[in-house]
Design a protein around this motif. Structure first.
Motif, PDB file in Angstrom:
ATOM      1  N   ASN A  34      21.158  50.042 -20.648  1.00  0.00           N
ATOM      2  CA  ASN A  34      21.646  51.064 -21.570  1.00  0.00           C
ATOM      3  C   ASN A  34      22.930  51.715 -21.062  1.00  0.00           C
ATOM      4  OD1 ASN A  34      21.681  54.117 -22.392  1.00  0.00           O
ATOM      5  ND2 ASN A  34      20.422  53.108 -23.942  1.00  0.00           N
ATOM      6  N   ARG A  35      23.971  51.688 -21.880  1.00  0.00           N
ATOM      7  CA  ARG A  35      25.293  52.176 -21.451  1.00  0.00           C
ATOM      8  C   ARG A  35      25.265  53.653 -21.094  1.00  0.00           C
ATOM      9  NH1 ARG A  35      29.661  49.346 -25.611  1.00  0.00           N
ATOM     10  NH2 ARG A  35      29.217  47.152 -25.038  1.00  0.00           N
ATOM     11  N   THR A  36      24.517  54.435 -21.865  1.00  0.00           N
ATOM     12  CA  THR A  36      24.448  55.869 -21.578  1.00  0.00           C
ATOM     13  C   THR A  36      23.787  56.108 -20.226  1.00  0.00           C
ATOM     14  OG1 THR A  36      24.300  56.361 -23.946  1.00  0.00           O
ATOM     15  CG2 THR A  36      23.634  58.094 -22.410  1.00  0.00           C
ATOM     16  N   ALA A  37      22.760  55.333 -19.915  1.00  0.00           N
ATOM     17  CA  ALA A  37      22.089  55.479 -18.623  1.00  0.00           C
ATOM     18  C   ALA A  37      23.034  55.131 -17.479  1.00  0.00           C
ATOM     19  CB  ALA A  37      20.845  54.584 -18.573  1.00  0.00           C
ATOM     20  N   VAL A  38      23.826  54.084 -17.673  1.00  0.00           N
ATOM     21  CA  VAL A  38      24.794  53.696 -16.636  1.00  0.00           C
ATOM     22  C   VAL A  38      25.842  54.792 -16.471  1.00  0.00           C
ATOM     23  CG1 VAL A  38      26.535  52.011 -15.953  1.00  0.00           C
ATOM     24  CG2 VAL A  38      24.416  51.239 -17.037  1.00  0.00           C
ATOM     25  N   ARG A  39      26.280  55.369 -17.589  1.00  0.00           N
ATOM     26  CA  ARG A  39      27.274  56.444 -17.528  1.00  0.00           C
ATOM     27  C   ARG A  39      26.712  57.668 -16.804  1.00  0.00           C
ATOM     28  NH1 ARG A  39      28.248  56.565 -22.459  1.00  0.00           N
ATOM     29  NH2 ARG A  39      27.243  58.495 -23.160  1.00  0.00           N
ATOM     30  N   VAL A  40      25.454  57.997 -17.074  1.00  0.00           N
ATOM     31  CA  VAL A  40      24.795  59.105 -16.374  1.00  0.00           C
ATOM     32  C   VAL A  40      24.736  58.837 -14.877  1.00  0.00           C
ATOM     33  CG1 VAL A  40      22.557  60.226 -16.007  1.00  0.00           C
ATOM     34  CG2 VAL A  40      23.433  59.922 -18.333  1.00  0.00           C
ATOM     35  N   ALA A  41      24.390  57.609 -14.520  1.00  0.00           N
ATOM     36  CA  ALA A  41      24.293  57.246 -13.102  1.00  0.00           C
ATOM     37  C   ALA A  41      25.644  57.360 -12.410  1.00  0.00           C
ATOM     38  CB  ALA A  41      23.743  55.836 -12.963  1.00  0.00           C
ATOM     39  N   ARG A  42      26.688  56.886 -13.063  1.00  0.00           N
ATOM     40  CA  ARG A  42      28.048  56.990 -12.488  1.00  0.00           C
ATOM     41  C   ARG A  42      28.430  58.456 -12.261  1.00  0.00           C
ATOM     42  NH1 ARG A  42      31.264  52.318 -12.762  1.00  0.00           N
ATOM     43  NH2 ARG A  42      30.590  50.714 -14.253  1.00  0.00           N
TER      44      ARG A  42
END
Length: 335
Positions: free
Chosen positions: A255-263
């Motif tokens: 999930n792109r949003t999850a990756v963005r949150v992680a970054r």
């Protein structure tokens, strides 16, 4: 000459001896010779020549072309999962570790849990022997100890350190900095110029390392109780930081949003604003949870696994990214 580890060659020779297709002529060092059955065994193992297949379509040959251009293909680990090599000193990280092993240079990998340290080591060294370190690890866990046998007596069972030394294999000290310095001291003679240890518990036997023996360690600096002592640090000439590959997470369809949150949380972690950020392991788990329970539950779980000291900040970041309040995953009212 074969470009394979000494441990792999030794295992192959032992298999031949077990089958009666070779003979062991010496134990220290291990040496083998052919016998009357070896030629027949070798002849039987040669695959028959097949008719050349017609060229595959260009789309199927693309991965091979990429490999020739220096783009390494994913490597299958012992558990069946694949490891995607990353750049290290202008070469693939797997190749870099293999070169360091050939040169006899011990390596310490450090970074948060879940960043792929163990995955990298397993991909680089198929002959790996692993010691899962913790505060209860003893010298016996490394070298070996007496165990009761089936006939009621006792026999000495060699530990992973002796196994790696005798078979010329790579030894991973996972979470090495959780192991007591007094226990690690039993390992040091095997890593220096002596390349020997004395097994005091087994008649004072001296074990010498065969070619291929190599020690590599993992260190999680943020884990409670992990202490990188000067004695341990000095044994590892190369120390490599390992962080999560968020580009890989995106390519794995997480999930792109999850990756963005992680970054975002990773950048806050670097600046000291939070002490935790989701690593690749947590992101892979996120996607599995999302596939089973839905994205909303996966984000709630992401908040719930954050340490209590960071949970409010993580909740704030996730809530802002998702656009609605997200709280830790919990059981609700009775249905």
């Amino acid at each position: 000459m074969l470009g394979r580890s000494g441990g792999a060659i030794g295992n192959a020779c032992e298999t031949l001896v077990t089958r009666g297709e070779a003979e062991r002529t010496s134990s220290k060092p291990r040496m083998y010779q052919a016998n009357s059955a070896t030629r027949t065994a070798a002849h039987a193992s040669v695959p028959a020549q097949s008719t050349p297949a017609s060229p595959a379509p260009a789309t199927q040959q693309a991965p091979k072309a990429e490999a020739l251009k220096g783009r390494p293909t994913p490597i299958t680990r012992p558990n069946g999962q694949t490891y995607h090599p990353r750049a290290l000193a202008q070469v693939a990280d797997v190749e870099a570790l293999q070169r360091l092993r050939e040169a006899g240079v011990p390596v310490l990998l450090y970074g948060p849990p879940g960043t792929g340290k163990t995955s990298l080591i397993e991909a680089a060294f198929p002959d790996l022997v692993t010691v899962a370190g913790d505060g209860d690890t003893t010298v016996g866990d490394l070298i070996g100890e007496y165990t009761q046998s089936a006939n009621g007596g006792y026999e000495f069972i060699y530990g992973p350190l002796v196994t790696a030394m005798q078979e010329g294999r790579a030894l991973l000290l996972d979470d090495a900095t959780l192991i007591s310095p007094k226990v690690l001291a039993a390992l040091y003679p095997a890593m220096d110029g002596r390349r020997q240890i004395q097994v005091k518990a087994h008649k004072g036997e001296t074990i010498s390392a065969t070619d291929g023996f190599y020690v590599i360690a993992g260190h999680n600096p943020g884990v409670h109780g992990a202490v990188l002592s000067e004695a341990l640090s000095s044994r590892f000439s190369v120390q490599i930081q390992v962080s999560s590959d968020y580009d890989l997470a995106a390519s794995l369809k997480i999930n792109r949003t999850a990756v963005r949150v992680a970054r975002h949380l990773a950048s806050l972690q670097q600046s000291g604003e939070v002490g935790w950020a989701p690593q690749l392991r947590e992101l892979i788990a996120f996607q599995k949870i999302a596939d089973v329970l839905g994205t909303e539950a996966a984000f709630a779980n992401l908040v719930g696994i954050a340490p209590l000291d960071d949970r409010d900040r993580v909740t704030e970041v996730v809530t802002r990214a998702v656009g609605r309040l997200v709280t830790a995953l919990a059981v609700g009212r009775q249905l």
